[in-house]
Design an enzyme around this catalytic site. Structure first.
Site, PDB file in Angstrom:
ATOM      1  N   HIS A   1      26.404  60.331  -3.965  1.00  0.00           N
ATOM      2  CA  HIS A   1      25.988  58.949  -3.734  1.00  0.00           C
ATOM      3  C   HIS A   1      24.470  58.829  -3.822  1.00  0.00           C
ATOM      4  O   HIS A   1      23.745  59.826  -3.939  1.00  0.00           O
ATOM      5  CB  HIS A   1      26.510  58.421  -2.395  1.00  0.00           C
ATOM      6  CG  HIS A   1      26.049  59.178  -1.182  1.00  0.00           C
ATOM      7  ND1 HIS A   1      24.741  59.190  -0.745  1.00  0.00           N
ATOM      8  CD2 HIS A   1      26.746  59.945  -0.293  1.00  0.00           C
ATOM      9  CE1 HIS A   1      24.648  59.915   0.351  1.00  0.00           C
ATOM     10  NE2 HIS A   1      25.845  60.400   0.647  1.00  0.00           N
TER      11      HIS A   1
ATOM     12  N   CYS B   1      27.498  65.402   2.026  1.00  0.00           N
ATOM     13  CA  CYS B   1      27.575  64.793   0.698  1.00  0.00           C
ATOM     14  C   CYS B   1      26.436  65.297  -0.183  1.00  0.00           C
ATOM     15  O   CYS B   1      25.521  65.980   0.284  1.00  0.00           O
ATOM     16  CB  CYS B   1      27.505  63.271   0.806  1.00  0.00           C
ATOM     17  SG  CYS B   1      28.949  62.535   1.607  1.00  0.00           S
TER      18      CYS B   1
END
Length: 436
Positions: free
Chosen positions: A385, A411
């Site tokens: 992301h 992430c």
């Protein structure tokens, strides 16, 4: 004149103070053949600090020696210490230090510094076995022994040179350890054979001593992963090499690839710094030294990374200066600076092989108080992301400045423009390999 007399008196007082504070009577007596000594320290001023356990130091000139010691006060002026060197060898010069103790005279401290050496019967303790073909054969004694005492009567069924052993001290100096002597073969000894050393009969205190020792076998590679000739190796594969005996060190080199070698017992691993390119053939060369110092013969094996045609695939490198590299086949399409998870069981980015799943334009995590644009899922809540935002979708500046180092909750963070490109160009089902 009065000033001069006053100065002279002060100097005399200081001199007397120094003399008294440094003067003690120390008697050292060896009690038996094991090297047990009794040390009696007679202070000429009563000592009021009796808790001296942490202030009595025994140090051998030979690195690595340890002592057993006990002490007691016979009266306020007499300290009795019993000391014994642990194990063998013994008989090296030892220094006894007693840090300054408080005396009955305010401000006057008394300390001790004295050397001694015990005498024990010299005898051979052991001959190292197995040894490397090049040696050395280590002959250990109970106490320091001069070279002349050994060389006159020492014999072996191979030609050798007698050399002293040295130990590296904590200060970087070499200490000559005369309790260990090295027999260095003039010609290589045969692997797997047995040889003997002995002292001839005569006037030597070692007369009649003899020992056999064995030459270690040459270490051999018994298996590798991947196997030689394998043609379907995944892009990131840790190479493993198994030997038939425990190894001290192993060197593994792979063509066109750098990496780290980890040696544990009979197994060595090569962790590549990057990925093997699909369809490319690599050659690994292996050399090692066993725990006995025996060197292996050079060993080589080849393998080929699994071809994947012109398919897109993604590498995530969590090594320092973390990055994401997108490939089409064996060609690099795009390289992007990234940040993976921070160290910790709940925040580390998982390693291994994954495939791209679903995606979305925006998310916000109430748990972490952060959100991001252009997310692409690879497993559970692990995503690619953009840089993190607050609830109002504003960039969190301090997080932006961490790009390239571990910073996320697991992430993989990318620059906003890179995250958008990844979101738009990496299709579902694309292989992702994550390594450290």
């Amino acid at each position: 004149m009065r000033g001069r007399y006053l100065l002279l008196i002060i100097l005399l007082v200081i001199a007397a103070w120094v003399a008294v504070s440094s003067f003690n009577n120390v008697v050292i007596e060896q009690l038996n053949d094991t090297g047990l000594v009794r040390i009696r320290v007679k202070f000429y001023i009563p000592v009021i600090e009796r808790d001296a356990a942490d202030k009595i130091r025994l140090e051998s000139e030979r690195p690595g020696m340890d002592f057993v010691k006990t002490f007691r006060w016979l009266d306020d002026r007499t300290l009795e210490i019993y000391a014994l060197e642990k194990g063998l060898p013994k008989g090296f010069k030892t220094i006894l230090r007693i840090e300054p103790l408080k005396t009955a005279v305010p401000g006057l401290l008394k300390g001790v510094r004295v050397y001694y050496r015990v005498k024990i019967r010299p005898f051979p303790v052991e001959v190292s076995s197995p040894v490397a073909s090049s040696g050395p054969v280590v002959l250990s004694f109970s106490t320091p022994v001069e070279e002349e005492e050994i060389s006159k009567y020492l014999r072996a069924d191979f030609d050798f040179d007698l050399r002293p052993s040295y130990i590296l001290t904590a200060t970087g100096k070499l200490f000559k350890d005369e309790s260990r002597w090295l027999l260095v073969p003039r010609e290589p000894l045969r692997p797997g054979d047995k040889y003997f050393v002995k002292f001839e009969s005569g006037e030597s205190v070692f007369s009649g001593y003899s020992r056999w020792f064995e030459v270690a076998p040459v270490p051999k590679v018994i298996s590798t992963y991947p196997e030689n000739g394998r043609a379907d190796v995944m892009p990131y594969t840790v190479l493993k090499v198994d030997f038939d005996q425990e190894m001290r060190e192993v060197l593994i080199k792979v063509s066109r690839m750098s990496g780290d070698v980890i040696c544990r017992g009979k197994t060595a691993e090569f962790k590549p710094h990057s990925v093997f390119l699909p369809g490319e053939t690599y050659e690994a060369s292996v050399e090692g030294t066993s725990v006995y110092g025996q060197k292996s013969a050079p060993y080589r094996f080849k393998f080929t990374a699994k071809p994947i045609g012109d398919s897109l695939w993604v590498e995530v490198s969590l090594k320092p200066l973390q990055k994401v590299v997108v490939y089409r086949g064996k060609k690099i399409v795009k390289t992007m600076l990234a940040s993976g998870g921070r160290p910790g069981s709940d925040t580390e980015t998982p390693l291994g092989y994954f495939t791209v799943k679903d995606r979305g334009v925006w998310f916000f995590s109430e748990r972490f108080g952060q959100g991001a644009f252009y997310w692409v899922r690879i497993k559970d809540n692990y995503l690619f992301h953009s840089m993190p935002r607050d609830k109002d979708r504003n960039v969190i500046k301090e997080e932006y400045e961490k790009l390239g180092i571990p910073a996320s909750h697991g992430c993989v963070r990318l620059k906003d423009e890179d995250a958008k490109w990844f979101y738009e160009n990496i299709p579902e089902g694309t292989m992702v390999v994550i390594h450290d």
